[in-house]
Design a protein around this motif. Structure first.
Motif: not given
Length: 222
Positions: A154-174
């Motif tokens: 698992g990873v704990i992160l800030l949602d806005f950093l995830l959406s800004t730095k990796h907008p195309k990351f498929n979070i549905k796989q997790f």
């Protein structure tokens, strides 16, 4: 001509400056920089944003190398006691957990990765003890690489950093779990404590006259 020169020198002498490190480039950061620049301008200060190692920015602000922090979570003052909070919430974000299992909870994971330089995850873990291994990395990219490669559960992160730095990351796989909503505040070094009530007043004025609403819309925070 001499009069003009004296006036110019007087203006320079009266120019007061507040120096902060440049945050990661996100809509939230651009909003905070613009908002705080307006608030400080009303008090006769210029805001100077400099490039600075993000991992050491909190320590630098605490020892006075920087004048404070543009936006941080409230709990940092527990560790960095020279930093004092301006009591006006700048924006809110979610602390999220991405995990590779459907039914397991955070406490059941063997290991997680968190990002150094952003105390929100560590602060949460301080309040919700985790007995597994905590791997600290320098970027969201490193966190996601470890997760997708199966090196952490698992990873704990800030949602806005995830959406800004990796907008195309498929979070549905997790599996995604919101751990906590968190507010961000402006902080000043103790030598600037007298500015805190003045800044709070200015921020409330900017809120009441609609400036903050316009800035939030400009930076797509709503």
């Amino acid at each position: 001509m001499i009069s003009c020169l004296l006036t110019s020198l007087s203006t320079l002498a009266n120019t007061k400056q507040m120096r902060f490190n440049r945050p990661a480039d996100t809509p939230q950061a651009r909003y905070v920089i613009e908002l705080m620049t307006l608030a400080y301008k009303e008090l006769g200060y210029d805001v100077d944003i400099i490039d600075f190692n993000h991992q050491s920015a909190l320590s630098a602000a605490n020892n006075g190398t920087l004048d404070g922090q543009l936006g941080r979570i409230a709990s940092i003052s527990q560790q960095y006691q020279n930093l004092h909070q301006v009591n006006f919430s700048l924006f809110e974000f979610n602390l999220v957990l991405l995990k590779n299992c459907q039914q397991c909870t955070l406490e059941q994971l063997d290991n997680i990765a968190i990002q150094v330089g952003y105390p929100a995850a560590q602060s949460y873990l301080n309040e919700h003890p985790f007995i597994g291994d905590i791997i600290k990395v320098k970027s969201v990219t490193a966190q996601l690489n470890l997760l997708t490669q199966g090196k952490v559960q698992g990873v704990i992160l800030l949602d806005f950093l995830l959406s800004t730095k990796h907008p195309k990351f498929n979070i549905k796989q997790f599996q995604t779990e919101v751990l906590a909503p968190i507010k961000s505040f402006h902080f000043l070094h103790s030598r600037h404590s007298a500015l805190i009530p003045k800044l709070e007043e200015q921020l409330h004025k900017l809120n009441e006259n609609g400036t903050i609403r316009l800035l939030r819309a400009k930076h797509n925070l709503d």
